[in-house]
Design a protein around this motif. Structure first.
Motif, short mmCIF file in Angstrom:
data_model
loop_
_atom_site.label_atom_id
_atom_site.label_comp_id
_atom_site.label_asym_id
_atom_site.label_seq_id
_atom_site.Cartn_x
_atom_site.Cartn_y
_atom_site.Cartn_z
N MET A 1 30.12 41.69 35.66
CA MET A 1 31.13 40.75 35.17
C MET A 1 31.48 39.75 36.27
SD MET A 1 32.14 41.34 32.02
CE MET A 1 33.80 40.67 32.00
N PRO A 2 31.52 38.44 35.94
CA PRO A 2 31.91 37.45 36.94
C PRO A 2 33.37 37.63 37.34
CG PRO A 2 31.74 36.46 34.76
CD PRO A 2 31.20 37.84 34.64
N LEU A 3 33.66 37.24 38.58
CA LEU A 3 35.03 37.33 39.07
C LEU A 3 35.94 36.38 38.30
CD1 LEU A 3 34.38 37.35 42.93
CD2 LEU A 3 35.15 39.27 41.53
N THR A 4 37.16 36.80 38.07
CA THR A 4 38.14 35.95 37.39
C THR A 4 38.97 35.19 38.42
OG1 THR A 4 39.90 37.62 37.39
CG2 THR A 4 38.32 37.67 35.55
N TYR A 5 39.68 34.19 37.93
CA TYR A 5 40.58 33.41 38.80
C TYR A 5 41.58 34.31 39.50
CZ TYR A 5 44.47 30.32 40.02
OH TYR A 5 45.49 29.68 40.69
N ASP A 6 42.19 35.23 38.75
CA ASP A 6 43.20 36.11 39.34
C ASP A 6 42.59 37.02 40.40
OD1 ASP A 6 45.22 35.04 37.82
OD2 ASP A 6 45.11 36.58 36.25
N GLU A 7 41.39 37.52 40.15
CA GLU A 7 40.74 38.39 41.13
C GLU A 7 40.41 37.63 42.41
OE1 GLU A 7 38.41 41.58 38.21
OE2 GLU A 7 37.51 39.63 38.67
N ILE A 8 39.93 36.41 42.26
CA ILE A 8 39.60 35.61 43.45
C ILE A 8 40.86 35.28 44.23
CG2 ILE A 8 38.63 33.43 44.26
CD1 ILE A 8 36.83 33.48 41.77
N THR A 9 41.90 34.89 43.51
CA THR A 9 43.16 34.55 44.17
C THR A 9 43.71 35.74 44.95
OG1 THR A 9 43.71 32.93 42.44
CG2 THR A 9 45.52 33.76 43.80
N THR A 10 43.70 36.90 44.33
CA THR A 10 44.20 38.11 45.00
C THR A 10 43.38 38.41 46.25
OG1 THR A 10 44.98 39.02 42.91
CG2 THR A 10 44.65 40.56 44.72
N THR A 11 42.07 38.29 46.15
CA THR A 11 41.19 38.57 47.28
C THR A 11 41.45 37.58 48.42
OG1 THR A 11 39.49 39.45 45.82
CG2 THR A 11 38.80 38.78 48.02
N LEU A 12 41.56 36.31 48.09
CA LEU A 12 41.79 35.29 49.11
C LEU A 12 43.16 35.44 49.76
CD1 LEU A 12 40.27 32.13 47.37
CD2 LEU A 12 39.23 33.53 49.15
N ARG A 13 44.15 35.74 48.93
CA ARG A 13 45.50 35.91 49.47
C ARG A 13 45.55 37.08 50.44
NH1 ARG A 13 48.26 36.52 45.03
NH2 ARG A 13 48.59 34.30 44.65
N ALA A 14 44.86 38.16 50.10
CA ALA A 14 44.82 39.33 50.98
C ALA A 14 44.12 39.04 52.30
CB ALA A 14 44.12 40.49 50.26
N ALA A 15 43.20 38.06 52.26
CA ALA A 15 42.48 37.67 53.48
C ALA A 15 43.26 36.68 54.33
CB ALA A 15 41.13 37.08 53.11
N GLY A 16 44.44 36.25 53.83
CA GLY A 16 45.28 35.35 54.62
C GLY A 16 45.14 33.89 54.28
N CYS A 17 44.47 33.57 53.18
CA CYS A 17 44.32 32.17 52.77
C CYS A 17 45.65 31.67 52.21
CB CYS A 17 43.22 32.02 51.72
SG CYS A 17 41.57 32.47 52.33
N VAL A 18 46.24 30.68 52.86
CA VAL A 18 47.56 30.20 52.48
C VAL A 18 47.53 29.53 51.11
CG1 VAL A 18 49.44 28.63 53.11
CG2 VAL A 18 48.21 29.91 54.89
N PHE A 19 46.48 28.83 50.81
CA PHE A 19 46.38 28.11 49.53
C PHE A 19 45.38 28.82 48.61
CE2 PHE A 19 47.42 24.97 52.82
CZ PHE A 19 48.68 24.57 52.36
N ALA A 20 45.57 30.12 48.45
CA ALA A 20 44.61 30.94 47.72
C ALA A 20 44.39 30.44 46.29
CB ALA A 20 45.11 32.39 47.69
N GLU A 21 45.45 30.01 45.61
CA GLU A 21 45.31 29.57 44.22
C GLU A 21 44.42 28.34 44.13
OE1 GLU A 21 48.12 30.22 45.75
OE2 GLU A 21 49.07 31.89 44.65
N ASP A 22 44.66 27.37 45.01
CA ASP A 22 43.86 26.14 44.99
C ASP A 22 42.41 26.44 45.36
OD1 ASP A 22 46.14 24.69 44.37
OD2 ASP A 22 46.55 24.15 46.45
N LEU A 35 29.14 33.66 42.84
CA LEU A 35 30.55 33.42 43.14
C LEU A 35 31.09 34.48 44.10
CD1 LEU A 35 32.97 31.63 42.59
CD2 LEU A 35 33.48 33.01 40.57
N ALA A 36 30.68 35.72 43.91
CA ALA A 36 31.14 36.78 44.81
C ALA A 36 30.69 36.51 46.24
CB ALA A 36 30.61 38.14 44.34
N GLY A 37 29.50 35.96 46.38
CA GLY A 37 29.00 35.62 47.71
C GLY A 37 29.82 34.52 48.36
N LEU A 38 30.20 33.52 47.58
CA LEU A 38 31.03 32.43 48.11
C LEU A 38 32.40 32.96 48.54
CD1 LEU A 38 30.33 29.47 45.63
CD2 LEU A 38 29.16 30.04 47.76
N VAL A 39 32.98 33.81 47.70
CA VAL A 39 34.28 34.38 48.04
C VAL A 39 34.15 35.23 49.31
CG1 VAL A 39 36.10 35.96 47.30
CG2 VAL A 39 35.09 34.35 45.66
#
Length: 267
Positions: A1-22, A35-39
Motif C-alpha cells: 500500500m502506498p504511504l498516505t499523507y498522514d503517514e508521511i506527515t507523522t514520519t517527517l514530524r517525528a524526524a524533526g521536520c518543522v514543516f512536515a505537512e508542507d 515514495l517510501a524511498g523519498l521519505v
C-alpha cells in the motif's frame, strides 16, 4: 500500500521536520513509485530540495542534484537588486554568474530581464552538470573551473551584471550549521575561510577585468561581514554600498565599476 499523507506527515514530524505537512504534500506531488524511498532520504537528513530534485527560487523551479548547493530564499535579494540595476537597452544584458552552483541566480535574472547573454562558471563538476541543464534552458553557457579562470577572453570588459553567491561562512562556524547543509552540500560551497570572506575578496579582485564601465558586482554576505566586504570591493577599485532586506535577513554588497581599468577592454 502506498504511504498516505498522514503517514508521511507523522514520519517527517517525528524526524524533526518543522514543516512536515508542507513537505508531505510536496513529496506526494512527485508521483514517485518509490515514495517510501523519498521519505526515507528526507528522514535521513537530505535537503528536501535534493530529494524533490528541484528548489523554488524567485518563483522558478531550479533543478537540484545531489551534491549541489541549494539556493536560499534570502539570496533572491541579489536577483532583485541586480534586476533593478540592469541598464535600459534593447540589447541583451550581459550577465556573469560566478560560483554559480545550480545556476539559480543567472536563470532567475534571465527570466526577470527577458533578454540576456548569460555566462556562468563553477569549480564543482556536479554543480556544472546541474547548471548546464538550468542555464542551457535559457540559452546560457556554463564553464568549469576556478572562479574566472575558464571564462572566454571575449567576455572581458563587457559584463554589465556580475552576480556571485560565494561561500561566506567562517571556517570555525561550519560546525554550527544545520546537518543537512554540512552533510549534503560540498564544503567548498560553504567555507569562506577564517573570516568568511576569502572567496568574496577573490571575486572582487577579478571583477574589474570583466565588468563594463558602469557595470555592477553583487555578492551576498552577512550584515556583520559587510563592512569588511565593502573594504574588499573598494580595494579592487569598485564603488561599494550595502543593501539589506530585513524580512529575509539578507545582506548584499554592490560594487560599481566607474571606469574601466587600463588594458581591460579588448585585453
Amino acid at each position: 500500500m502506498p504511504l498516505t499523507y498522514d503517514e508521511i506527515t507523522t514520519t517527517l514530524r517525528a524526524a524533526g521536520c518543522v514543516f512536515a505537512e508542507d513537505e508531505a504534500a510536496l513529496l506526494l506531488g512527485t508521483g514517485s513509485d518509490d515514495l517510501a524511498g523519498l521519505v526515507g532520504r528526507r528522514v535521513a537528513g537530505e535537503p528536501l530540495e535534493v530529494v524533490l530534485g528541484w528548489a523554488l527560487f524567485c518563483g522558478l523551479r531550479i533543478e537540484i542534484d545531489p551534491g549541489v548547493f541549494v539556493p536560499r530564499r534570502r539570496t533572491e535579494l541579489v536577483v532583485r537588486e541586480a534586476a533593478r540595476l540592469a541598464p535600459p537597452s534593447t540589447d541583451p544584458v550581459v550577465v556573469l554568474d560566478l560560483c554559480c552552483g545550480s545556476g539559480a541566480l543567472g536563470v532567475a535574472l534571465a527570466h526577470v530581464l527577458g533578454s540576456v547573454e548569460l555566462v556562468a562558471a563553477d569549480v564543482e563538476p556536479a554543480a556544472v552538470r546541474c547548471a548546464r541543464r538550468n542555464v542551457g534552458a535559457v540559452g546560457g553557457q556554463v564553464f568549469e573551473g576556478d572562479l574566472d579562470q575558464p571564462l572566454p577572453a571575449s567576455l572581458r570588459g563587457r559584463v554589465q551584471l556580475l552576480v556571485a553567491n560565494v561561500p561566506y561562512v567562517p571556517t570555525e562556524a561550519i560546525a554550527l550549521m544545520p546537518p543537512e547543509a554540512r552533510w549534503h552540500e560540498p564544503l567548498v560551497t560553504l567555507d569562506g575561510g577564517p573570516d568568511g570572506l576569502d572567496v568574496l575578496r577573490r571575486v572582487a579582485a577579478v571583477a574589474p577585468r570583466w565588468l563594463a564601465p558602469g557595470g555592477h558586482l553583487l555578492v551576498e554576505t552577512s550584515e556583520e561581514q559587510s563592512p569588511d566586504a565593502v573594504d574588499a570591493f573598494a580595494a579592487a577599485g569598485l564603488v561599494a554600498r550595502v543593501v539589506v532586506d530585513e524580512d529575509t535577513e539578507a545582506t548584499v554588497v554592490v560594487g560599481t565599476l566607474v571606469s574601466a581599468p587600463a588594458g581591460t577592454i579588448g585585453g
